[in-house]
Write a protein that holds these residues in place. Structure first.
Motif, mmCIF file in Angstrom:
data_model
loop_
_atom_site.group_PDB
_atom_site.id
_atom_site.type_symbol
_atom_site.label_atom_id
_atom_site.label_comp_id
_atom_site.label_asym_id
_atom_site.label_seq_id
_atom_site.Cartn_x
_atom_site.Cartn_y
_atom_site.Cartn_z
ATOM 1 N N ALA A 99 -7.630 8.482 4.454
ATOM 2 C CA ALA A 99 -6.835 7.898 5.541
ATOM 3 C C ALA A 99 -7.466 8.102 6.910
ATOM 4 N N ARG A 101 -4.482 10.155 2.202
ATOM 5 C CA ARG A 101 -5.134 9.070 1.480
ATOM 6 C C ARG A 101 -4.268 7.819 1.503
ATOM 7 N N VAL A 102 -4.920 6.660 1.325
ATOM 8 C CA VAL A 102 -4.230 5.377 1.207
ATOM 9 C C VAL A 102 -4.591 4.816 -0.167
ATOM 10 N N CYS A 142 -8.547 4.032 -3.800
ATOM 11 C CA CYS A 142 -8.067 5.105 -2.923
ATOM 12 C C CYS A 142 -9.059 5.295 -1.790
ATOM 13 N N PRO A 149 0.835 -1.203 0.000
ATOM 14 C CA PRO A 149 0.000 0.000 0.000
ATOM 15 C C PRO A 149 0.870 1.253 0.000
ATOM 16 N N ALA A 183 0.631 5.472 1.236
ATOM 17 C CA ALA A 183 -0.115 6.513 1.935
ATOM 18 C C ALA A 183 0.608 7.833 1.779
#
Length: 128
Positions: A45, A30-31, A42, A24, A26
């Motif tokens: 976060a 956002r992740v 997306c 992932p 970040a």
């Protein structure tokens, strides 16, 4: 994880678009999750809301990279996809290397290094 008290530490969970190989990414707000099959998801976060999902129609093993406000994705076929980090998908560039790639790109001093099946590429502005 079945550890007593652990659930209180979770802010949110996701079940859609979870990667199996790719790590992932970040950016603090956002992740970004990318599956091997090329599904980019997306999430916000802080709360876990899904912001967007995009089928990139190619496969990936290399993990995404964040440089400034740009996310770099390198597909197994050697397609480099660059998009703007943000709450919606906005592609900025797409380039073909012409050979397979499985390693994540590396970045240093304004240069991008890509190890492909048969070559090592260094991409950046020409220097004196």
């Amino acid at each position: 994880i079945d550890t007593p008290g652990m659930r209180e530490l979770w802010l949110w969970t996701a079940e859609d678009g979870l990667p199996d190989i790719v790590s992932p990414l970040a950016d603090g707000r956002r992740v970004y999750l990318l599956t091997t099959e090329g599904l980019l998801t997306c999430y916000d976060a802080s709360g876990g809301a899904k912001l967007f999902e995009k089928d990139l129609e190619t496969s990936f093993i290399a993990s995404p990279s964040l440089v400034g406000e740009r996310v770099y994705l390198l597909s197994r076929k050697g397609t480099l996809i660059v998009f703007q980090a943000g709450p919606e998908y906005r592609e900025l560039a797409r380039s073909e290397l012409g050979e397979e790639c499985e390693a994540s790109p590396a970045f240093a001093e304004g240069l991008m290094f890509i190890r492909a099946a048969g070559h090592l590429y260094c991409i950046g502005a020409a220097r004196p």
